[in-house]
Write an enzyme that holds these catalytic residues in place. Structure first.
Site, mmCIF file in Angstrom:
data_model
loop_
_atom_site.group_PDB
_atom_site.id
_atom_site.type_symbol
_atom_site.label_atom_id
_atom_site.label_comp_id
_atom_site.label_asym_id
_atom_site.label_seq_id
_atom_site.Cartn_x
_atom_site.Cartn_y
_atom_site.Cartn_z
ATOM 1 N NE ARG A 34 -0.857 -0.523 4.853
ATOM 2 C CZ ARG A 34 -0.476 0.295 5.715
ATOM 3 N NH1 ARG A 34 -0.316 1.519 5.673
ATOM 4 N NH2 ARG A 34 0.247 -0.026 7.010
ATOM 5 C CE1 TYR A 183 9.015 7.663 9.215
ATOM 6 C CE2 TYR A 183 9.288 10.063 9.204
ATOM 7 C CZ TYR A 183 8.840 8.688 8.648
ATOM 8 O OH TYR A 183 8.543 8.893 7.279
ATOM 9 C CB THR A 218 0.324 7.177 2.672
ATOM 10 O OG1 THR A 218 0.909 7.563 3.819
ATOM 11 C CG2 THR A 218 0.872 7.602 1.591
ATOM 12 C CB THR A 221 0.039 11.279 6.583
ATOM 13 O OG1 THR A 221 -0.402 10.788 5.608
ATOM 14 C CG2 THR A 221 1.391 11.573 6.455
#
Ligand code: NDP
Length: 279
Positions: A34, A183, A218, A221
């Site tokens: 995805r 991250y 996406t 987010t």
């Protein structure tokens, strides 16, 4: 004739769009079930790749992946999308899978390391050990193992190749938010990883570059926006274009990086963030 020698750009050469074609190429894409990974995989097929092997964690591919397989079939260019299950943290499994692909296809030309996670949670002073380590593990070690597995096959076949690591604008621009330290640290490491690998693998004609998107719509987010819808405005104000991006807006640059149109580009970071870094 003298002028032609001095200016090789007017010698006969392929038409510019032909240089972007990926005809007969074979690709490996992590996180291809995805989001940006899947969008990338479809794009490689559209550009003519013979087969794109996507891998991801779930046992069964997502509905959107299955629909994309159908879409690719209907392109009518004999391209196809395949799916297998693997965790990017499992180095031995990735080596084995890449070897199987190499044995079957007798080549591996393109690798896109797109799998990534973010773990929304606490601030950096409270960050639990497990959450911090997991993000580093998937987003840094996992990218390395993916690139390494593909690079070994590329080296084996001797045709060179293109490795594209999906880093993030957040790897070089500071952003604030809960649990982003893991991250951003991981993404920053990927930028340097690509430069080092590019230096080491240039002699084998294997190019390694990073693509650093800004905020893109996406599931990743979306999870934040579901919790805090007001973030959409905040993120949109971060760049001069005044909006966040779509996965399909990365298609052009992915095709370029994967193709012969970018054969002199390695160790580079391509930022696609609506101008956030320049703001
Ligand atoms: P998504 O969450 O939509 O997709 C990430 C994919 O990675 C999922 O398919 C996920 O699988 C897979 N994945 C996660 N962990 C593993 C693992 N251990 N092994 C194999 N696959 C795994 O994210 P995006 O498409 O938005 O992100 C793709 C990449 O782009 C990431 O590296 C991300 O950091 C980066 N990026 C994204 C931005 C954005 O704004 N969206 C901005 C900048 C960079 P599963 O379906 O099981 O969760």
């Amino acid at each position: 004739a003298v002028e032609a020698k001095a200016n090789p750009s007017i010698q006969p050469r392929p038409k510019i769009f032909d240089e972007f074609a990926l005809t007969d190429r074979v690709a490996l894409v992590s996180g291809g079930n995805r989001g940006i990974g899947l969008e990338t995989a479809i794009t490689l097929c559209e550009a003519g790749a013979r087969v794109v092997y996507c891998f991801d964690l779930p046992e069964e591919p997502s509905e959107v992946f299955l629909a994309s397989q159908d879409f690719v079939r209907k392109l009518g260019n004999n391209s196809r999308l395949e799916y297998f299950r693997a965790d990017v943290r499992d180095q031995q499994l990735l080596w084995k899978k890449a070897e199987e692909i190499g044995d079957k296809e007798q080549r591996l030309d393109i690798c896109v390391a797109a799998a990534g996670i973010v773990r929304p949670g606490t601030g950096c002073l409270e960050s639990p050990e497990e959450a911090f380590k997991e993000v580093i593990d998937v987003n840094t070690n996992g990218v390395f193992f993916t690139a390494q597995a593909a690079g070994r096959q590329m080296a084996c076949f001797g045709r060179g190749g293109s490795i594209i690591m999906i880093a993030s604008a957040a790897g070089s621009v500071a952003v604030k938010g809960p649990e982003v330290t893991s991250y951003t640290s991981a993404k920053s490491a990927v930028l340097q990883m690509a430069r080092s690998m590019a230096c080491e693998l240039g002699c084998k004609k294997i190019r390694v570059n990073t693509l650093s998107p800004g905020y893109i719509h996406t599931q990743m987010t979306g999870a934040f926006l579901d919790m805090h819808p007001e973030l959409l405005d905040e993120w949109s104000r971060l760049n001069p274009l005044g909006r966040i991006g779509r996965p399909d807006e990365l298609r052009g640059v992915v095709t370029w990086l994967a193709s012969d149109a970018s054969t002199f580009c390695t160790g580079s970071d391509i930022i696609m963030d609506g101008g956030h870094h320049a703001w």
